[in-house]
Design a protein around this motif. Structure first.
Motif, PDB file in Angstrom:
ATOM      1  N   ASN A  67       5.445   1.349   9.549  1.00  0.00           N
ATOM      2  CA  ASN A  67       6.528   0.342  10.448  1.00  0.00           C
ATOM      3  C   ASN A  67       6.735  -0.001   9.073  1.00  0.00           C
ATOM      4  O   ASN A  67       5.961  -1.336   8.119  1.00  0.00           O
ATOM      5  CB  ASN A  67       6.381  -1.175  10.774  1.00  0.00           C
ATOM      6  CG  ASN A  67       6.875  -1.886  11.111  1.00  0.00           C
ATOM      7  OD1 ASN A  67       8.325  -1.717  11.216  1.00  0.00           O
ATOM      8  ND2 ASN A  67       6.387  -2.994  11.602  1.00  0.00           N
ATOM      9  N   VAL A  68       7.921   0.719   8.270  1.00  0.00           N
ATOM     10  CA  VAL A  68       8.790  -0.440   6.742  1.00  0.00           C
ATOM     11  C   VAL A  68       9.781  -0.425   7.226  1.00  0.00           C
ATOM     12  O   VAL A  68      10.284  -0.055   7.629  1.00  0.00           O
ATOM     13  CB  VAL A  68       8.602   0.971   5.708  1.00  0.00           C
ATOM     14  CG1 VAL A  68       6.884   1.328   5.369  1.00  0.00           C
ATOM     15  CG2 VAL A  68       8.924   2.574   6.365  1.00  0.00           C
ATOM     16  N   SER A  69       9.999  -1.899   6.033  1.00  0.00           N
ATOM     17  CA  SER A  69      11.464  -2.228   6.652  1.00  0.00           C
ATOM     18  C   SER A  69      12.380  -1.649   5.454  1.00  0.00           C
ATOM     19  O   SER A  69      12.313  -1.346   4.356  1.00  0.00           O
ATOM     20  CB  SER A  69      11.718  -3.547   5.912  1.00  0.00           C
ATOM     21  OG  SER A  69      12.211  -4.123   5.304  1.00  0.00           O
ATOM     22  N   LYS A  70      13.501  -1.749   6.624  1.00  0.00           N
ATOM     23  CA  LYS A  70      14.201  -0.338   5.500  1.00  0.00           C
ATOM     24  C   LYS A  70      15.354  -1.571   4.188  1.00  0.00           C
ATOM     25  O   LYS A  70      16.558  -0.985   4.092  1.00  0.00           O
ATOM     26  CB  LYS A  70      15.335   0.202   6.960  1.00  0.00           C
ATOM     27  CG  LYS A  70      15.395   1.186   7.549  1.00  0.00           C
ATOM     28  CD  LYS A  70      16.204   1.982   8.309  1.00  0.00           C
ATOM     29  CE  LYS A  70      15.383   2.497  10.124  1.00  0.00           C
ATOM     30  NZ  LYS A  70      14.931   4.333   9.202  1.00  0.00           N
ATOM     31  N   ASP A  71      14.830  -2.562   4.213  1.00  0.00           N
ATOM     32  CA  ASP A  71      15.700  -3.670   3.449  1.00  0.00           C
ATOM     33  C   ASP A  71      14.797  -4.090   2.549  1.00  0.00           C
ATOM     34  O   ASP A  71      15.615  -4.150   1.502  1.00  0.00           O
ATOM     35  CB  ASP A  71      15.986  -4.680   4.383  1.00  0.00           C
ATOM     36  CG  ASP A  71      17.257  -4.963   5.763  1.00  0.00           C
ATOM     37  OD1 ASP A  71      17.859  -4.400   5.422  1.00  0.00           O
ATOM     38  OD2 ASP A  71      17.234  -5.534   5.695  1.00  0.00           O
ATOM     39  N   LYS A  72      13.794  -2.973   2.106  1.00  0.00           N
ATOM     40  CA  LYS A  72      12.990  -3.487   1.122  1.00  0.00           C
ATOM     41  C   LYS A  72      12.788  -1.657   0.567  1.00  0.00           C
ATOM     42  O   LYS A  72      12.801  -0.862   1.648  1.00  0.00           O
ATOM     43  CB  LYS A  72      11.731  -3.810   1.712  1.00  0.00           C
ATOM     44  CG  LYS A  72      11.483  -4.858   1.702  1.00  0.00           C
ATOM     45  CD  LYS A  72      11.313  -6.076   1.294  1.00  0.00           C
ATOM     46  CE  LYS A  72      11.017  -6.668   1.553  1.00  0.00           C
ATOM     47  NZ  LYS A  72      11.544  -7.899   0.797  1.00  0.00           N
ATOM     48  N   LYS A  73      12.443  -1.529  -0.921  1.00  0.00           N
ATOM     49  CA  LYS A  73      11.943  -0.583  -1.537  1.00  0.00           C
ATOM     50  C   LYS A  73      10.788  -0.472  -0.980  1.00  0.00           C
ATOM     51  O   LYS A  73       9.713  -1.074  -2.062  1.00  0.00           O
ATOM     52  CB  LYS A  73      12.251   0.258  -2.795  1.00  0.00           C
ATOM     53  CG  LYS A  73      13.959  -0.011  -3.006  1.00  0.00           C
ATOM     54  CD  LYS A  73      14.303   0.302  -4.102  1.00  0.00           C
ATOM     55  CE  LYS A  73      13.434  -0.885  -5.713  1.00  0.00           C
ATOM     56  NZ  LYS A  73      14.487  -1.072  -6.445  1.00  0.00           N
ATOM     57  N   THR A  74       9.726   0.489   0.148  1.00  0.00           N
ATOM     58  CA  THR A  74       8.406   0.820   0.168  1.00  0.00           C
ATOM     59  C   THR A  74       7.454   1.364  -0.367  1.00  0.00           C
ATOM     60  O   THR A  74       7.746   2.593  -0.062  1.00  0.00           O
ATOM     61  CB  THR A  74       8.410   0.688   1.385  1.00  0.00           C
ATOM     62  OG1 THR A  74       9.023  -1.058   2.036  1.00  0.00           O
ATOM     63  CG2 THR A  74       6.621   0.270   2.023  1.00  0.00           C
ATOM     64  N   LEU A  75       6.376   1.003  -1.473  1.00  0.00           N
ATOM     65  CA  LEU A  75       5.763   2.207  -2.288  1.00  0.00           C
ATOM     66  C   LEU A  75       4.639   2.507  -1.429  1.00  0.00           C
ATOM     67  O   LEU A  75       4.139   1.024  -0.960  1.00  0.00           O
ATOM     68  CB  LEU A  75       5.469   1.413  -3.229  1.00  0.00           C
ATOM     69  CG  LEU A  75       4.515   2.292  -4.487  1.00  0.00           C
ATOM     70  CD1 LEU A  75       4.784   3.266  -4.942  1.00  0.00           C
ATOM     71  CD2 LEU A  75       4.652   1.490  -6.161  1.00  0.00           C
ATOM     72  N   VAL A  76       4.636   3.699  -1.284  1.00  0.00           N
ATOM     73  CA  VAL A  76       3.357   4.084   0.214  1.00  0.00           C
ATOM     74  C   VAL A  76       1.917   4.768  -0.858  1.00  0.00           C
ATOM     75  O   VAL A  76       2.028   5.621  -1.702  1.00  0.00           O
ATOM     76  CB  VAL A  76       3.868   5.125   0.977  1.00  0.00           C
ATOM     77  CG1 VAL A  76       2.011   5.128   1.663  1.00  0.00           C
ATOM     78  CG2 VAL A  76       4.256   4.831   1.441  1.00  0.00           C
ATOM     79  N   PHE A  77       0.814   3.345  -1.218  1.00  0.00           N
ATOM     80  CA  PHE A  77      -0.203   3.956  -1.969  1.00  0.00           C
ATOM     81  C   PHE A  77      -1.318   5.050  -0.789  1.00  0.00           C
ATOM     82  O   PHE A  77      -1.586   4.495   0.181  1.00  0.00           O
ATOM     83  CB  PHE A  77      -1.218   2.893  -2.076  1.00  0.00           C
ATOM     84  CG  PHE A  77      -0.305   1.948  -3.263  1.00  0.00           C
ATOM     85  CD1 PHE A  77      -0.226   2.149  -4.639  1.00  0.00           C
ATOM     86  CD2 PHE A  77       0.482   0.319  -2.931  1.00  0.00           C
ATOM     87  CE1 PHE A  77       0.565   1.719  -5.452  1.00  0.00           C
ATOM     88  CE2 PHE A  77       0.870  -0.145  -3.672  1.00  0.00           C
ATOM     89  CZ  PHE A  77       1.116   0.222  -5.149  1.00  0.00           C
ATOM     90  N   ILE A  78      -2.163   5.457  -1.400  1.00  0.00           N
ATOM     91  CA  ILE A  78      -3.012   6.254  -1.085  1.00  0.00           C
ATOM     92  C   ILE A  78      -4.799   5.584  -1.606  1.00  0.00           C
ATOM     93  O   ILE A  78      -4.796   5.607  -2.247  1.00  0.00           O
ATOM     94  CB  ILE A  78      -2.894   7.777  -1.091  1.00  0.00           C
ATOM     95  CG1 ILE A  78      -1.782   8.521  -0.884  1.00  0.00           C
ATOM     96  CG2 ILE A  78      -4.251   8.668  -0.684  1.00  0.00           C
ATOM     97  CD1 ILE A  78      -1.523   9.748  -2.233  1.00  0.00           C
ATOM     98  N   TYR A  79      -5.272   5.934  -0.396  1.00  0.00           N
ATOM     99  CA  TYR A  79      -6.457   4.812  -0.644  1.00  0.00           C
ATOM    100  C   TYR A  79      -7.907   6.096   0.058  1.00  0.00           C
ATOM    101  O   TYR A  79      -7.379   6.017   1.356  1.00  0.00           O
ATOM    102  CB  TYR A  79      -6.438   3.072  -0.002  1.00  0.00           C
ATOM    103  CG  TYR A  79      -7.334   2.964   0.027  1.00  0.00           C
ATOM    104  CD1 TYR A  79      -8.471   1.996  -1.180  1.00  0.00           C
ATOM    105  CD2 TYR A  79      -9.219   2.365   1.350  1.00  0.00           C
ATOM    106  CE1 TYR A  79      -9.226   1.037  -1.185  1.00  0.00           C
ATOM    107  CE2 TYR A  79     -10.380   1.657   1.272  1.00  0.00           C
ATOM    108  CZ  TYR A  79     -10.252   1.404  -0.136  1.00  0.00           C
ATOM    109  OH  TYR A  79     -11.521   1.031   0.011  1.00  0.00           O
ATOM    110  N   SER A  80      -9.075   5.068  -0.826  1.00  0.00           N
ATOM    111  CA  SER A  80     -10.051   5.694  -0.236  1.00  0.00           C
ATOM    112  C   SER A  80     -11.320   4.950  -0.675  1.00  0.00           C
ATOM    113  O   SER A  80     -10.862   5.534  -1.894  1.00  0.00           O
ATOM    114  CB  SER A  80      -9.789   7.352  -0.280  1.00  0.00           C
ATOM    115  OG  SER A  80     -11.774   8.091  -0.206  1.00  0.00           O
ATOM    116  N   TYR A  81     -12.002   5.144   0.096  1.00  0.00           N
ATOM    117  CA  TYR A  81     -13.156   3.548  -0.399  1.00  0.00           C
ATOM    118  C   TYR A  81     -14.223   4.606  -1.427  1.00  0.00           C
ATOM    119  O   TYR A  81     -14.171   3.768  -2.137  1.00  0.00           O
ATOM    120  CB  TYR A  81     -13.989   2.870   0.915  1.00  0.00           C
ATOM    121  CG  TYR A  81     -15.001   4.491   1.190  1.00  0.00           C
ATOM    122  CD1 TYR A  81     -16.358   4.746   0.898  1.00  0.00           C
ATOM    123  CD2 TYR A  81     -15.278   4.712   2.438  1.00  0.00           C
ATOM    124  CE1 TYR A  81     -17.383   5.333   1.544  1.00  0.00           C
ATOM    125  CE2 TYR A  81     -15.886   5.929   3.289  1.00  0.00           C
ATOM    126  CZ  TYR A  81     -16.891   5.820   2.037  1.00  0.00           C
ATOM    127  OH  TYR A  81     -17.607   6.645   3.028  1.00  0.00           O
TER     128      TYR A  81
END
Length: 189
Positions: free
Chosen positions: A144-158
């Protein structure tokens, strides 16, 4: 004669440096005890619930648990396939408007400076950047990302231990000055 010797020495030095870097990468990627000691990586853990996992992720990464997105089993497999196919590390990519810029466009996949520079090119300097429609990337339709923002998608693993926190906190600190910046963290666990 002296310049020829200097040239040979420079080549030898470059080969030795390359070999040492190769060994270091091998140690880091193999789960060697050097990496485990330094970053606390590759630990096997189990969590009794999603809340326990999110609480751990928040504490270990310094990222609010509301920023994490947990995928279902089928989506995790699809996401992992995308990450491996594109040889990604910490940065999946950047979503803006209805578009997506993959993190595979940076040369060093875990370089904080390169992802910050790629982010700053959007949307005005896209001449040398490959842009695709975000709806063509499976996992993005679930975020659910805002179309009004530039959203950086990070990849996570513990399993990355402190490596994630070290790298990602620098990027967030640098880009949080931008009013259009947002981020989401997708878990591969």
């Amino acid at each position: 004669m002296f310049s020829r010797f200097t040239m040979i020495s420079a080549r030898m030095c470059a080969k030795i440096t390359s070999a040492v870097c190769g060994v270091l990468v091998l140690l880091v990627c193999s789960g060697c005890s050097v990496q485990e000691t330094y970053f606390g990586a590759n630990r096997k853990m189990s969590f009794s619930s999603k809340d326990d996992y999110l609480n751990f992720a928040e504490k270990s990464s310094g990222i609010p648990k509301e920023k994490f997105y947990l995928l279902g089993k089928d989506d995790v497999d699809m996401f992992r396939t995308d990450v491996i196919a594109d040889k990604l590390s910490l940065y999946f990519g950047i979503v803006f408007e209805d578009n997506f810029v993959s993190g595979n466009q940076i040369e060093i996949k875990s370089c904080t400076g390169q992802i910050v520079n790629l982010y700053r090119k959007i949307p005005s300097q896209l001449d040398d950047v490959t842009v695709s429609k975000s709806d063509t990337v499976g996992v993005l339709s679930r975020l659910n990302v805002s179309k009004d923002k530039k959203t950086l998608v990070f990849i996570y693993s513990y399993k990355w231990g402190g490596f994630f926190k070290t790298k990602v906190s620098q990027v967030i600190k640098e880009l949080s000055k931008d009013p259009d910046f947002d981020y989401v963290v997708v878990s591969m666990d």
